[in-house]
Design an enzyme around this catalytic site. Structure first.
Site, mmCIF file in Angstrom:
data_model
loop_
_atom_site.group_PDB
_atom_site.id
_atom_site.type_symbol
_atom_site.label_atom_id
_atom_site.label_comp_id
_atom_site.label_asym_id
_atom_site.label_seq_id
_atom_site.Cartn_x
_atom_site.Cartn_y
_atom_site.Cartn_z
ATOM 1 N N ASN A 95 64.963 0.604 21.955
ATOM 2 C CA ASN A 95 65.867 -0.489 21.575
ATOM 3 C C ASN A 95 66.735 -0.983 22.734
ATOM 4 O OD1 ASN A 95 67.803 -1.972 19.588
ATOM 5 N ND2 ASN A 95 69.129 -0.511 20.648
ATOM 6 N N SER A 147 61.299 -9.453 21.328
ATOM 7 C CA SER A 147 62.016 -10.691 20.999
ATOM 8 C C SER A 147 61.016 -11.820 20.786
ATOM 9 C CB SER A 147 62.938 -11.055 22.156
ATOM 10 O OG SER A 147 63.364 -12.403 22.052
ATOM 11 N N TYR A 160 64.040 -12.347 30.981
ATOM 12 C CA TYR A 160 64.119 -11.704 29.666
ATOM 13 C C TYR A 160 62.812 -11.932 28.895
ATOM 14 C CZ TYR A 160 65.920 -10.475 25.026
ATOM 15 O OH TYR A 160 66.103 -9.904 23.790
ATOM 16 N N ALA A 162 59.888 -12.646 30.065
ATOM 17 C CA ALA A 162 58.785 -11.908 30.706
ATOM 18 C C ALA A 162 58.842 -10.426 30.334
ATOM 19 C CB ALA A 162 58.856 -12.076 32.222
ATOM 20 N N SER A 163 60.065 -9.882 30.296
ATOM 21 C CA SER A 163 60.186 -8.456 29.963
ATOM 22 C C SER A 163 59.723 -8.197 28.530
ATOM 23 C CB SER A 163 61.622 -7.959 30.176
ATOM 24 O OG SER A 163 62.502 -8.475 29.195
ATOM 25 N N LYS A 164 60.053 -9.116 27.628
ATOM 26 C CA LYS A 164 59.666 -8.913 26.222
ATOM 27 C C LYS A 164 58.176 -9.209 26.011
ATOM 28 C CE LYS A 164 63.747 -7.583 24.774
ATOM 29 N NZ LYS A 164 63.985 -6.223 24.298
HETATM 30 P P1 NAP Z 1 73.645 -4.887 22.289
HETATM 31 O O1 NAP Z 1 74.567 -4.966 21.124
HETATM 32 O O2 NAP Z 1 74.064 -5.383 23.620
HETATM 33 O O3 NAP Z 1 73.085 -3.397 22.401
HETATM 34 C C1 NAP Z 1 72.225 -3.017 23.454
HETATM 35 C C2 NAP Z 1 72.400 -1.551 23.658
HETATM 36 O O4 NAP Z 1 71.553 -1.128 24.746
HETATM 37 C C3 NAP Z 1 73.828 -1.191 24.041
HETATM 38 O O5 NAP Z 1 74.217 -0.005 23.387
HETATM 39 C C4 NAP Z 1 73.696 -0.990 25.536
HETATM 40 O O6 NAP Z 1 74.674 -0.138 26.089
HETATM 41 C C5 NAP Z 1 72.337 -0.341 25.607
HETATM 42 N N1 NAP Z 1 71.833 -0.356 26.964
HETATM 43 C C6 NAP Z 1 71.736 -1.415 27.810
HETATM 44 N N2 NAP Z 1 71.271 -1.007 28.992
HETATM 45 C C7 NAP Z 1 71.070 0.324 28.889
HETATM 46 C C8 NAP Z 1 70.616 1.317 29.785
HETATM 47 N N3 NAP Z 1 70.239 1.027 31.037
HETATM 48 N N4 NAP Z 1 70.548 2.604 29.361
HETATM 49 C C9 NAP Z 1 70.922 2.924 28.110
HETATM 50 N N5 NAP Z 1 71.360 2.039 27.212
HETATM 51 C C10 NAP Z 1 71.440 0.747 27.604
HETATM 52 O O7 NAP Z 1 72.328 -5.701 21.964
HETATM 53 P P2 NAP Z 1 71.433 -5.773 20.649
HETATM 54 O O8 NAP Z 1 71.451 -7.175 20.241
HETATM 55 O O9 NAP Z 1 71.772 -4.697 19.677
HETATM 56 O O10 NAP Z 1 70.003 -5.495 21.338
HETATM 57 C C11 NAP Z 1 69.170 -4.398 21.018
HETATM 58 C C12 NAP Z 1 67.743 -4.782 21.351
HETATM 59 O O11 NAP Z 1 67.364 -5.907 20.562
HETATM 60 C C13 NAP Z 1 67.551 -5.206 22.811
HETATM 61 O O12 NAP Z 1 66.329 -4.692 23.289
HETATM 62 C C14 NAP Z 1 67.462 -6.716 22.724
HETATM 63 O O13 NAP Z 1 66.722 -7.295 23.778
HETATM 64 C C15 NAP Z 1 66.771 -6.885 21.392
HETATM 65 N N6 NAP Z 1 66.951 -8.231 20.835
HETATM 66 C C16 NAP Z 1 68.199 -8.681 20.493
HETATM 67 C C17 NAP Z 1 68.335 -9.971 20.006
HETATM 68 C C18 NAP Z 1 69.671 -10.536 19.614
HETATM 69 O O14 NAP Z 1 69.735 -11.764 19.341
HETATM 70 N N7 NAP Z 1 70.745 -9.748 19.531
HETATM 71 C C19 NAP Z 1 67.206 -10.792 19.861
HETATM 72 C C20 NAP Z 1 65.964 -10.304 20.239
HETATM 73 C C21 NAP Z 1 65.838 -9.013 20.706
HETATM 74 P P3 NAP Z 1 75.841 -0.718 27.085
HETATM 75 O O15 NAP Z 1 76.802 -1.387 26.230
HETATM 76 O O16 NAP Z 1 76.325 0.500 27.748
HETATM 77 O O17 NAP Z 1 75.162 -1.669 28.035
#
Ligand code: NAP
Length: 250
Positions: A95, A147, A160, A162-164
């Site tokens: 995640n 995503s 982003y 590209a990574s997804k």
């Molecule tokens: P978020 O609230 O920012 O949570 C992301 C989590 O990942 C945070 O706890 C963050 O910790 C942790 N993280 C980031 N870099 C890290 C690292 N190097 N090592 C360990 N932990 C790390 O975002 P979210 O929206 O819940 O996103 C979760 C996933 O859903 C992600 O993969 C994101 O790409 C995907 N996603 C989200 C959306 C959206 O609209 N929200 C849409 C599509 C996909 P820190 O706070 O310490 O950085």
């Protein structure tokens, strides 16, 4: 025997990366409510402590560890520690992730590498370490949080996207590799979900984005958690799928 007997998560261990808050927190909470033992990580001790306290408020005893998923050695240590202190991982949810909004031409090598390391290489590092015991047990689930931008591409989010996209290809290929070992690999292509990841948007930008979503709103972390829960309970014959949860966006 009832066909649902095998779907209990009692005795299962789930690692959800980056699950102190946001989507990861909702996913881990759903698994804990179904009886699984929860393990999560975050970059800083402070965030791990906050996460543990937030789980405790919900009556969940989560095992939190400090680990930066961009660092291969830290990931190797994390998985070894989990196996020693908690047990072998049955469910891995990749995640942890970051977003980065910028013109491609303004991105530095450092920006690019940081996104690819965090969103894609981390999935490789975690899977590589978690897979061998799953293969030995002939049982395991890997769920990658992707995503919709990995499918359609988003302007000003090339790295982003590209990574997804990479996660989607990774998921499909790994699913084929692990199907003979009865380990399922699937991904969720999330739409716009209401978490701190989108906090940088102005109210006007938020409104404009909402207007583009057929459902007329952002999704919630709980809705992604519901889908992740469903994937774990899905038939073992379902693998290699990229499942959209995007309010009809794509
Ligand atoms: P978020 O609230 O920012 O949570 C992301 C989590 O990942 C945070 O706890 C963050 O910790 C942790 N993280 C980031 N870099 C890290 C690292 N190097 N090592 C360990 N932990 C790390 O975002 P979210 O929206 O819940 O996103 C979760 C996933 O859903 C992600 O993969 C994101 O790409 C995907 N996603 C989200 C959306 C959206 O609209 N929200 C849409 C599509 C996909 P820190 O706070 O310490 O950085």
């Amino acid at each position: 025997m009832a066909i649902l007997d095998k779907f209990s998560l009692e005795g299962k261990i789930a690692l959800v990366t980056g699950a102190s808050y946001g989507i990861g927190f909702a996913i881990a909470t759903a698994y804990a409510e179904a009886g699984a033992t929860i393990v999560f990580n975050d970059i800083k001790q402070e965030l791990v402590d906050k996460g543990i306290a937030a789980y405790e408020e919900k009556g969940i005893k989560a095992h939190g560890y400090v680990c930066d998923v961009t660092d291969e050695e830290q990931v190797n240590e994390l998985i070894a520690k989990i196996e020693k202190e908690v047990g072998v991982i049955d469910i891995l949810v990749n995640n942890a992730g970051i977003s980065h909004i910028n013109l491609l031409s303004d991105m530095t090598d450092e920006d690019w590498n940081h996104i690819i390391q965090t969103n894609l290489s981390s999935v490789f590092y975690c899977c590589r370490q978690a897979i061998p015991p799953m293969v030995s047990k002939r049982s395991g689930k890997i769920i990658n949080i992707s995503s919709m931008w990995g499918l359609s591409g988003a302007s000003c989010e090339v790295a982003y996207s590209a990574s997804k996209s990479g996660i989607n290809g990774f998921t499909k290929a790994l699913a084929k590799e692990l199907a003979p070992s009865n380990v399922q690999v699937n991904a969720i292509a999330c739409g716009v979900i209401d978490t701190s990841m989108n906090d940088q948007l102005t109210p006007e930008e938020r409104k404009a984005l909402e207007d583009e979503i057929p459902a007329g709103r952002y999704g919630t972390p709980k809705e992604i958690a519901q889908m992740v829960w469903n994937i774990v309970h899905a038939p073992e014959y379902m693998t290699g799928q990229i499942i959209g949860v995007d309010g009809g966006f794509l």
